[in-house]
Design a protein around this motif. Structure first.
Motif, PDB file in Angstrom:
ATOM      1  N   PHE A   1      -4.937  -3.925   3.662  1.00  0.00           N
ATOM      2  CA  PHE A   1      -6.063  -3.778   2.747  1.00  0.00           C
ATOM      3  C   PHE A   1      -6.408  -5.072   2.017  1.00  0.00           C
ATOM      4  CE2 PHE A   1      -4.190   0.571   2.955  1.00  0.00           C
ATOM      5  CZ  PHE A   1      -5.244   1.144   3.668  1.00  0.00           C
TER       6      PHE A   1
ATOM      7  N   LYS B   1      -7.421  -2.977  -7.950  1.00  0.00           N
ATOM      8  CA  LYS B   1      -6.435  -2.029  -8.469  1.00  0.00           C
ATOM      9  C   LYS B   1      -5.036  -2.641  -8.456  1.00  0.00           C
ATOM     10  CE  LYS B   1      -7.074   1.918  -9.272  1.00  0.00           C
ATOM     11  NZ  LYS B   1      -7.386   2.626 -10.557  1.00  0.00           N
ATOM     12  N   ARG B   2      -4.715  -3.403  -7.406  1.00  0.00           N
ATOM     13  CA  ARG B   2      -3.418  -4.093  -7.356  1.00  0.00           C
ATOM     14  C   ARG B   2      -3.270  -5.041  -8.541  1.00  0.00           C
ATOM     15  NH1 ARG B   2      -3.592  -6.906  -1.449  1.00  0.00           N
ATOM     16  NH2 ARG B   2      -3.663  -5.075  -0.069  1.00  0.00           N
TER      17      ARG B   2
ATOM     18  N   ILE C   1      -1.887   1.067  -1.558  1.00  0.00           N
ATOM     19  CA  ILE C   1      -2.895   0.010  -1.553  1.00  0.00           C
ATOM     20  C   ILE C   1      -2.287  -1.387  -1.499  1.00  0.00           C
ATOM     21  CG2 ILE C   1      -4.626   1.406  -2.722  1.00  0.00           C
ATOM     22  CD1 ILE C   1      -3.945  -0.037  -5.312  1.00  0.00           C
TER      23      ILE C   1
ATOM     24  N   PHE D   1      -9.369  -2.031  -3.717  1.00  0.00           N
ATOM     25  CA  PHE D   1      -7.914  -1.947  -3.688  1.00  0.00           C
ATOM     26  C   PHE D   1      -7.276  -3.212  -4.238  1.00  0.00           C
ATOM     27  CE2 PHE D   1      -7.732   1.343   0.008  1.00  0.00           C
ATOM     28  CZ  PHE D   1      -8.206   2.321  -0.859  1.00  0.00           C
TER      29      PHE D   1
ATOM     30  N   LEU E   1      -2.973   4.735   4.267  1.00  0.00           N
ATOM     31  CA  LEU E   1      -2.811   5.300   2.929  1.00  0.00           C
ATOM     32  C   LEU E   1      -1.928   6.548   2.912  1.00  0.00           C
ATOM     33  CD1 LEU E   1      -6.390   4.894   1.408  1.00  0.00           C
ATOM     34  CD2 LEU E   1      -4.334   3.561   0.908  1.00  0.00           C
TER      35      LEU E   1
END
Length: 263
Positions: free
Chosen positions: A106, A115-116, A101, A112, A227
């Motif tokens: 992205f 989440k990073r 990700i 994503f 991915l």
């Protein structure tokens, strides 16, 4: 005796992690909303981590409604988790997240990006942390974020993935929690497959005759292999054929209720 808390203990990976830990000589603390803990608000978190040595996080906090921002929700959840781990002097925090990700393709994809940011927050904290990155799980074949089930037809977004079993991910998370290495780990399965193909094959072993129609995903990178596992990823079985033979009726019922990865 070592005490290990599993955050997100009732989810797809969390239930597997919990089952494996209960077979070891460790104390297990199951943390979820069902146990009265809310990561996003922090309610009950400090108390749940009292006396715990290691935390395995396999949660996937999501907005309760469409109005909340995913970045705000994940940011609040992980600030609360890191803060509680620090205050309780947790020896190690093991986090499950998604491989790939960080690809610039992205950028602008809210989930994503959130989440990073959550991963960065964990790594920048003073809590010793191990990040386990995995490609999408086989169980993603029923994920409503990419697969829509209807009475007559199933529509699956045409993602190109290299799936790994949730059972395998659980094994690696437990190993990371019980081991001494803090090095990040990236894991993946052996086979590259398109999501509609995986869904079709899963339905076939379940004797489900519904057809599967492929749909274009929101981002071209999802169908173009953005991915797929990086070169340094460790490849772990089972392969697609073996996993499908392992899908029992009980597994199928779980898959029907499976949520987004890392839930």
């Amino acid at each position: 005796m070592t005490s290990i808390a599993v955050v997100g203990a009732t989810g797809t990976a969390g239930s597997r992690v919990t089952a494996r830990l209960k077979g070891r000589e460790v104390g297990v603390v199951e943390i979820s909303r069902a146990s009265g803990v809310d990561l996003v608000t922090g309610q009950g978190l400090d108390g749940a981590l009292a006396g715990v040595d290691v935390v395995i996080d396999v949660s996937n906090p999501l907005p309760a409604d469409g109005d909340a921002d995913i970045a705000d929700v994940l940011g609040s959840a992980y600030r609360n988790l890191v803060g509680a781990c620090a205050s309780q002097e947790i020896q190690r925090l093991v986090i499950s997240t998604i491989a790939g990700i960080d690809d610039p393709a992205f950028d602008g994809f809210p989930y994503f990006e959130a989440k990073r940011a959550a991963e960065e927050l964990v790594l920048e904290s003073r809590v010793p942390a191990t990040i386990v990155r995995s490609t999408h799980w086989y169980e993603f074949a029923t994920n409503p974020a990419a697969v829509n089930f209807d009475d007559g037809v199933v529509v699956a977004q045409d993602w190109l993935i290299q799936p790994i079993a949730a059972d395998t991910v659980a094994d690696v998370l437990v190993e990371a929690a019980l081991g001494q290495s803090r090095a990040p780990r990236t894991i993946t399965g052996p086979d590259v497959i398109r999501l509609p193909d995986l869904v079709s094959r899963l339905l076939a072993v379940q004797a489900d005759s519904r057809g599967v129609r492929a749909a274009e995903p929101a981002l071209a990178a999802l169908s173009g292999g953005g991915l797929l596992a990086p070169d340094h990823a460790v490849v772990l079985g089972p392969d697609v054929d073996t996993w499908l033979t392992m899908v029992t009726l009980a597994d199928s019922e779980e898959l029907d209720a499976a949520g987004i990865q890392n839930e």
